[in-house]
Design a protein around this motif. Structure first.
Motif, mmCIF file in Angstrom:
data_model
loop_
_atom_site.group_PDB
_atom_site.id
_atom_site.type_symbol
_atom_site.label_atom_id
_atom_site.label_comp_id
_atom_site.label_asym_id
_atom_site.label_seq_id
_atom_site.Cartn_x
_atom_site.Cartn_y
_atom_site.Cartn_z
ATOM 1 N N ASP A 195 13.816 4.303 -4.604
ATOM 2 C CA ASP A 195 14.839 4.346 -5.052
ATOM 3 C C ASP A 195 15.585 2.972 -5.080
ATOM 4 O OD1 ASP A 195 14.633 7.273 -5.519
ATOM 5 O OD2 ASP A 195 15.538 7.534 -3.450
ATOM 6 N N ARG A 196 15.521 2.317 -3.810
ATOM 7 C CA ARG A 196 15.882 0.971 -3.652
ATOM 8 C C ARG A 196 15.526 0.088 -4.710
ATOM 9 N NH1 ARG A 196 16.510 -1.559 1.994
ATOM 10 N NH2 ARG A 196 18.742 -0.958 1.669
ATOM 11 N N LEU A 197 13.902 0.023 -4.814
ATOM 12 C CA LEU A 197 13.297 -0.841 -5.920
ATOM 13 C C LEU A 197 13.753 -0.483 -7.189
ATOM 14 C CD1 LEU A 197 11.127 -3.091 -6.550
ATOM 15 C CD2 LEU A 197 9.484 -1.046 -6.654
ATOM 16 N N ARG A 198 13.962 0.671 -7.686
ATOM 17 C CA ARG A 198 14.319 0.901 -9.268
ATOM 18 C C ARG A 198 15.808 0.426 -9.369
ATOM 19 N NH1 ARG A 198 10.805 4.873 -7.999
ATOM 20 N NH2 ARG A 198 12.599 6.486 -6.997
ATOM 21 N N ASN A 199 16.430 0.497 -8.228
ATOM 22 C CA ASN A 199 18.056 -0.220 -8.329
ATOM 23 C C ASN A 199 17.852 -1.668 -8.325
ATOM 24 O OD1 ASN A 199 20.254 -1.586 -6.500
ATOM 25 N ND2 ASN A 199 21.222 0.312 -7.595
ATOM 26 N N ALA A 246 1.091 -1.152 -0.053
ATOM 27 C CA ALA A 246 -0.056 -0.073 -0.075
ATOM 28 C C ALA A 246 0.731 1.415 -0.302
ATOM 29 C CB ALA A 246 -0.845 -0.005 1.232
ATOM 30 N N PRO A 247 0.353 2.354 -0.499
ATOM 31 C CA PRO A 247 1.248 3.583 -0.406
ATOM 32 C C PRO A 247 1.637 3.955 1.011
ATOM 33 C CG PRO A 247 -0.572 3.838 -1.945
ATOM 34 C CD PRO A 247 -0.896 2.640 -1.207
ATOM 35 N N GLY A 248 2.609 4.605 1.339
ATOM 36 C CA GLY A 248 3.037 5.237 2.534
ATOM 37 C C GLY A 248 2.533 6.489 2.649
ATOM 38 N N LYS A 249 3.020 7.277 3.739
ATOM 39 C CA LYS A 249 2.659 8.621 3.848
ATOM 40 C C LYS A 249 3.235 9.677 2.839
ATOM 41 C CE LYS A 249 2.102 11.836 7.689
ATOM 42 N NZ LYS A 249 2.166 11.998 9.121
ATOM 43 N N ILE A 250 4.314 9.306 2.658
ATOM 44 C CA ILE A 250 5.120 10.179 1.594
ATOM 45 C C ILE A 250 4.140 10.114 0.071
ATOM 46 C CG2 ILE A 250 7.010 10.639 0.204
ATOM 47 C CD1 ILE A 250 8.703 9.853 2.717
ATOM 48 N N ASP A 253 7.884 6.927 -4.533
ATOM 49 C CA ASP A 253 8.142 8.211 -4.600
ATOM 50 C C ASP A 253 8.737 8.676 -3.111
ATOM 51 O OD1 ASP A 253 8.803 10.965 -5.661
ATOM 52 O OD2 ASP A 253 6.934 11.674 -4.575
ATOM 53 N N ASP A 254 9.628 7.503 -3.081
ATOM 54 C CA ASP A 254 10.506 7.777 -1.690
ATOM 55 C C ASP A 254 11.537 7.063 -1.634
ATOM 56 O OD1 ASP A 254 9.333 5.102 -1.425
ATOM 57 O OD2 ASP A 254 7.793 5.552 -0.102
ATOM 58 N N ARG A 255 12.183 6.737 -0.629
ATOM 59 C CA ARG A 255 13.627 5.991 -0.513
ATOM 60 C C ARG A 255 13.459 4.428 -0.897
ATOM 61 N NH1 ARG A 255 16.907 7.182 4.689
ATOM 62 N NH2 ARG A 255 15.480 5.731 5.495
ATOM 63 N N SER A 315 11.971 -1.257 1.697
ATOM 64 C CA SER A 315 11.903 -0.249 2.830
ATOM 65 C C SER A 315 13.396 -0.388 3.558
ATOM 66 C CB SER A 315 11.070 -0.536 3.823
ATOM 67 O OG SER A 315 11.214 0.167 4.806
ATOM 68 N N TRP A 316 13.981 0.783 3.996
ATOM 69 C CA TRP A 316 15.051 0.814 4.900
ATOM 70 C C TRP A 316 15.027 -0.101 6.013
ATOM 71 C CZ3 TRP A 316 14.384 2.417 9.806
ATOM 72 C CH2 TRP A 316 13.297 3.210 10.115
#
Length: 188
Positions: A55-59, A37-41, A50-52, A158-159
């Motif tokens: 970034d990790r998933l695209r990597n 589900a989408p997070g708060k950001i 559209d969050d960190r 997620s981090w």
């Protein structure tokens, strides 16, 4: 998608927010990313991953933002389309089942060109693979070859899962190179 079936539920959460569905697809998409589900950001921006974590998933996928956000090629359809909110102790609430029960089959039936389905986290894995196949995220991801090449289960990017990634080095050495190659093939 304009849906408010969870309006009362979200108003009663610690975040007391209104529904804002974040679902991203066109029927021509060749890759389906099924997350939690989408997070708060993401709730604030209206743009999936559209969050960190994004970034990790695209990597992990080996693609840049312009390709990732090309709806004609990549569908991002989480198990719940809206940010479910937090508990009073600050933990993420699970995605409400009513969202998937209401919309998921209809959307998936429209995605007739999908070559690869990427299942992020336990909720997506249990829905798509069944509870008997998705006993735990770790076991399901370790068993990724049994679903390959049509489906690839992943942990959440997620981090918070950095410890999991360190404890499971095979994920980066074995699964990710194959995933990146498979993503490129699915998009051509």
């Amino acid at each position: 998608l304009d849906c408010t079936i969870c309006a009362e539920r979200f108003a009663a959460t610690a975040t007391a927010h209104a529904p804002r569905p974040v679902v991203w697809f066109e029927e021509s998409a060749r890759i389906l990313i099924a997350g939690q589900a989408p997070g708060k950001i993401v709730h604030a921006s209206g743009i999936p991953f559209d969050d960190r974590s994004g970034d990790r998933l695209r990597n992990w996928l080996g693609i840049d933002s312009s390709l990732f956000y090309d709806k004609s090629r990549i569908a991002i359809v989480p198990m719940a389309f809206c940010f479910p909110g937090y508990t009073n102790t600050g933990s993420d609430l699970p995605p409400p089942r009513i969202c998937a029960e209401t919309w998921r089959n209809q959307i998936l039936q429209s995605l007739v060109n999908v070559q690869l389905t990427i299942l992020i986290g336990g909720y997506a894995q249990k829905w798509h693979l069944g509870a008997s196949e998705a006993k735990s995220v770790t076991a399901t991801v370790q068993n990724w070859r049994s679903h390959f090449p049509k489906v690839v289960p992943l942990p959440h990017p997620s981090w918070r899962n950095s410890g999991w990634l360190k404890a499971n080095p095979w994920f980066e050495s074995d699964l990710l190179p194959t995933l990146r190659t498979t993503v490129q093939k699915a998009l051509t």
